[in-house]
Design a protein around this motif. Structure first.
Motif, PDB file in Angstrom:
ATOM      1  N   LEU A  32       0.825  -1.205   0.000  1.00  0.00           N
ATOM      2  CA  LEU A  32       0.000   0.000   0.000  1.00  0.00           C
ATOM      3  C   LEU A  32       0.865   1.263   0.000  1.00  0.00           C
ATOM      4  O   LEU A  32       0.512   2.264  -0.635  1.00  0.00           O
ATOM      5  N   TYR A  33       1.988   1.225   0.693  1.00  0.00           N
ATOM      6  CA  TYR A  33       2.900   2.373   0.696  1.00  0.00           C
ATOM      7  C   TYR A  33       3.389   2.657  -0.729  1.00  0.00           C
ATOM      8  O   TYR A  33       3.320   3.791  -1.209  1.00  0.00           O
ATOM      9  N   TRP A  34       3.860   1.625  -1.405  1.00  0.00           N
ATOM     10  CA  TRP A  34       4.385   1.828  -2.763  1.00  0.00           C
ATOM     11  C   TRP A  34       3.270   2.137  -3.754  1.00  0.00           C
ATOM     12  O   TRP A  34       3.478   2.875  -4.721  1.00  0.00           O
ATOM     13  N   ALA A  35       2.062   1.628  -3.506  1.00  0.00           N
ATOM     14  CA  ALA A  35       0.914   1.990  -4.339  1.00  0.00           C
ATOM     15  C   ALA A  35       0.599   3.473  -4.178  1.00  0.00           C
ATOM     16  O   ALA A  35       0.284   4.162  -5.159  1.00  0.00           O
ATOM     17  N   GLY A  36       0.701   3.986  -2.958  1.00  0.00           N
ATOM     18  CA  GLY A  36       0.487   5.408  -2.713  1.00  0.00           C
ATOM     19  C   GLY A  36       1.495   6.252  -3.466  1.00  0.00           C
ATOM     20  O   GLY A  36       1.153   7.280  -4.072  1.00  0.00           O
ATOM     21  N   LYS A  37       2.755   5.827  -3.462  1.00  0.00           N
ATOM     22  CA  LYS A  37       3.797   6.561  -4.191  1.00  0.00           C
ATOM     23  C   LYS A  37       3.493   6.555  -5.692  1.00  0.00           C
ATOM     24  O   LYS A  37       3.612   7.580  -6.360  1.00  0.00           O
ATOM     25  N   LYS A  38       3.084   5.413  -6.208  1.00  0.00           N
ATOM     26  CA  LYS A  38       2.783   5.308  -7.639  1.00  0.00           C
ATOM     27  C   LYS A  38       1.594   6.195  -8.023  1.00  0.00           C
ATOM     28  O   LYS A  38       1.628   6.871  -9.048  1.00  0.00           O
ATOM     29  N   MET A  39       0.559   6.206  -7.196  1.00  0.00           N
ATOM     30  CA  MET A  39      -0.605   7.046  -7.495  1.00  0.00           C
ATOM     31  C   MET A  39      -0.250   8.530  -7.450  1.00  0.00           C
ATOM     32  O   MET A  39      -0.757   9.314  -8.240  1.00  0.00           O
ATOM     33  N   ALA A  40       0.641   8.913  -6.547  1.00  0.00           N
ATOM     34  CA  ALA A  40       1.063  10.316  -6.483  1.00  0.00           C
ATOM     35  C   ALA A  40       1.784  10.726  -7.765  1.00  0.00           C
ATOM     36  O   ALA A  40       1.695  11.881  -8.188  1.00  0.00           O
ATOM     37  N   ARG A  41       2.500   9.787  -8.391  1.00  0.00           N
ATOM     38  CA  ARG A  41       3.161  10.103  -9.660  1.00  0.00           C
ATOM     39  C   ARG A  41       2.133  10.290 -10.773  1.00  0.00           C
ATOM     40  O   ARG A  41       2.366  11.040 -11.718  1.00  0.00           O
ATOM     41  N   LYS A  42       0.978   9.635 -10.652  1.00  0.00           N
ATOM     42  CA  LYS A  42      -0.072   9.781 -11.663  1.00  0.00           C
ATOM     43  C   LYS A  42      -0.900  11.044 -11.464  1.00  0.00           C
ATOM     44  O   LYS A  42      -1.546  11.499 -12.393  1.00  0.00           O
ATOM     45  N   PHE A  43      -0.913  11.554 -10.238  1.00  0.00           N
ATOM     46  CA  PHE A  43      -1.702  12.727  -9.910  1.00  0.00           C
ATOM     47  C   PHE A  43      -0.821  13.794  -9.258  1.00  0.00           C
ATOM     48  O   PHE A  43      -0.958  14.091  -8.077  1.00  0.00           O
TER      49      PHE A  43
END
Length: 152
Positions: A32-43
């Motif tokens: 979930l931590y790395w998913a959060g980082k990835k989503m921040a790169r998309k938004f």
């Protein structure tokens, strides 16, 4: 589910705190931590104000900036969804939000950033997230994405 003031969050709680935890098992926190980082790169967001608006509009909770210096940003995450998740599950995971805030800080400030949230610091339905930054180390650049536009 029976609480009328938070019943609208039931689906999110079910998916996030029951299904994902079952699917990811002991890897839940890190994924979930790395998913959060990835989503921040998309938004990508331009500043703290946009970040707080994004959290509210995304149903992640009420985000407020507590303090900021060149080494650390402290955020408070609160609101009905946060309190409801903690009440339903004292081990509710907020690592997605921590990862998101870490990546946003990295993008906005251009330095390496990592976040932590200490469950012992949760108080009265609030979650404290600390983003630690290393001003001596520049962050890697990602694809040049246009700024994400929020609703007014």
């Amino acid at each position: 589910m029976g609480n009328t003031s938070t019943s609208s969050y039931w689906g999110q709680e079910f998916l996030r705190d029951v299904l994902l935890t079952d699917l990811l098992g002991s890897d839940t926190h890190s994924i979930l931590y790395w998913a959060g980082k990835k989503m921040a790169r998309k938004f990508p967001l331009k500043d703290a104000l946009d970040t707080t608006k994004f959290f509210k509009q995304s149903g992640l909770g009420e985000l407020s900036l507590i303090s900021e210096n060149k080494h650390e940003i402290k955020w408070n995450l609160s609101g009905e969804i946060v309190a409801s998740r903690i009440e339903a599950n004292p081990d509710a995971d907020f690592m997605f939000e921590a990862g998101f805030l870490s990546q946003i800080a990295q993008q906005q400030l251009g330095v390496i950033a990592e976040a932590e949230m200490n469950p012992k610091e949760e108080k009265n339905g609030n979650v404290l997230i600390r983003v630690h930054m290393d001003p001596k180390h520049a962050a890697p650049m990602y694809d040049d994405l246009p700024e994400f536009k929020l609703r007014k």
